[in-house]
Design an enzyme around this catalytic site. Sequence first.
Site, PDB file in Angstrom:
ATOM      1  N   LYS A  67       1.065  -0.979  -0.113  1.00  0.00           N
ATOM      2  CA  LYS A  67      -0.055   0.071  -0.016  1.00  0.00           C
ATOM      3  C   LYS A  67       0.861   1.255  -0.034  1.00  0.00           C
ATOM      4  CE  LYS A  67      -4.269   1.707   2.089  1.00  0.00           C
ATOM      5  NZ  LYS A  67      -5.279   1.498   2.877  1.00  0.00           N
ATOM      6  N   GLU A 123     -19.760  -3.123   9.899  1.00  0.00           N
ATOM      7  CA  GLU A 123     -20.616  -2.424  10.919  1.00  0.00           C
ATOM      8  C   GLU A 123     -21.698  -3.115  11.846  1.00  0.00           C
ATOM      9  OE1 GLU A 123     -18.706  -0.035   7.783  1.00  0.00           O
ATOM     10  OE2 GLU A 123     -19.761  -1.824   7.867  1.00  0.00           O
ATOM     11  N   ARG A 126     -25.434   0.677   7.091  1.00  0.00           N
ATOM     12  CA  ARG A 126     -25.469  -0.933   6.997  1.00  0.00           C
ATOM     13  C   ARG A 126     -25.618  -1.421   8.141  1.00  0.00           C
ATOM     14  NH1 ARG A 126     -19.867  -1.921   3.772  1.00  0.00           N
ATOM     15  NH2 ARG A 126     -21.242  -3.251   2.830  1.00  0.00           N
TER      16      ARG A 126
END
Length: 632
Positions: free
Chosen positions: A281, A366, A394
């Site tokens: 990354k 979530e 969500r």
Amino acid sequence: MSILDRINHENDIKNIDMSDMPELAAEIRAFIIANVAKTGGHLASNLGAVELTMALHRCMNLPNDKIIFDVGHQSYTHKILTGRKDDFYKLRTYGGISGFPKTCESSSDAFNTGHSSTSISAAFGLAKARELSGSHERIAAVIGDGSMTGGMVYEALDQIASLKSNCLIVLNDNEMSISENVGGLSSTLSKFRVGKSYNELKSNVENALLDIPTVGQKVAKGIKKSKDSIKNLIVPGTIFGDMGITYLGPIDGHDTEKMVEIFERAFRLNRPVIVHIKTVKGKGYRFAERYPEHFHGVGPFNPETGKSTKTKSSDSYTDIFAKKLVKLGEKNDKILAITAAMSRGTGVRSFQKAFPDRCFDVGIAEQHALTFAAGLAAGGFIPVVAIYSSFLQRGYDQLLHDVALQKLHVIVMIDRSGIVGEDGETHMGIYDTAYLRSIPNLTVIAPKGAKELEEAMDFAIAHDGPVAIKYPKGAAYEGLNDKNFQFIEGRSEVINFSSQVGEASCKSLAIMAVGSMVKTGVEIRDRLKEETGYEPQLISVRFINPLDVERIRETAEEFDYIAVLEESIKRGSVGEAVGYEIASLNSEKKAKLLHYCIEAETVQHGSVNRLKSELGLDTESIYKDIYHEVTK
């Protein structure tokens, strides 16, 4: 002419020699860094996904073939390779290109994304549609290891194994989501990554075969050509294989030629295939490689130093929350904190450092976060769940069913409520008022500024039941600190500036402002007083649920006009509720409702100030309309 200059349309990359791929990757990285430094955006994730995107574009024919990017914040290289590089100077600006895939922006964007863990479900749907229609396009989903912590992924994997045709899933493993990856899956993937044990075992198998006279070389060559076979020898019974999905890898995610070879083999298999690639990354930019979490999403910055070019003027609402939570935690050891892979973004990181055993990062999950919090509350603790407004959507069912219906003492801190800005429609927090007001037993507070946010948190800790506190992105409003009225559940705050209210040259007006719009209400009040001599009544709604119905009805009978200001969609809004109360009055004298909210169902990307202006929610627009209405 650079290599990148030769790419102006989708599929142009196929005309570039494979030997030039490393140079093209370097040019793309430099291009992304230069542009994101000016506009802000998702940097580290895009730098890590350059070669894998190039490899997919070499193997696929866009727009007929379909690539679905999970979350979508790693799609910049895809946009560059599909004819949009000349528009990158307008990235995430109003009227410019989005930072996420958008089907309305390009036919090469197969599916709109913005939230995590959706790509495999979407890819399965497209693949099943292909089977039903008898077409033959290639379909690929690109998903990061962080997104693999979302439960929806496994619902999709459970069904995708039933496919009788190909679907490629590229697992981009960079050991990072937005915050560090957590949980059992992260540990499992770590065992599969390109590392010493894998390489040594692979090398030992190949060397042993080569030592066999006559046939050894042929056998080794055959195994080398079939990555899935050698993988079954080396890592038998992987989690994906057990689900009936062919697993290949892990392979170097910065070797374009190798990935093209593997992807082509995978596409030829008549079944779903997961190719596990290992990337870095922030690849190619030393600051992003060293601090990938910080450079996940950034504002404009100096590419030479990596430092922001914006001057921070004051604490944000997130900063205020973070500091207050630590203070509360020091006084009460029953307070726990929960984040869904957003410890830094939500401000939970400070609490995590102070009380590591009382902070829980559940990954990008979530729904689990809220039910986990409900369980903790049922066990006698006070969990504080910090979450972005758009991500809380969500967990609606869990908030309703597991938290609110049981009246459990769970506190939900809703960051990024209202108009968010450059991330666009998938990240706007403009729907929370509508969906939160419908939940029974849930107290919902919209503090007007920094001091009131802290007081709301004190109230929430002391309250017996679930509480949600919503606040916007950006600098916290520091005004009206001397005007704070005692917190009483369901009571709004009448903000008096002088002893005289309602006398002057125009009809009487009350401004009812919700949360972040109180600041706008103050500015409108000041201008009306300065330019007309008239001082309207200003009321901070404060409690969205339950609403102060008594105050609304009294105000409607006392004033000629009520102006409701809020950063919410119209349907399900506070203003809609105020209108209902006005209509239900039997009194002959009723105030006329002036409602300033978001009429549009979706809001595109752009700066918050520009979007407010376009939506008519800036001080100037509201002032002009109110002035025209009450002075005519």
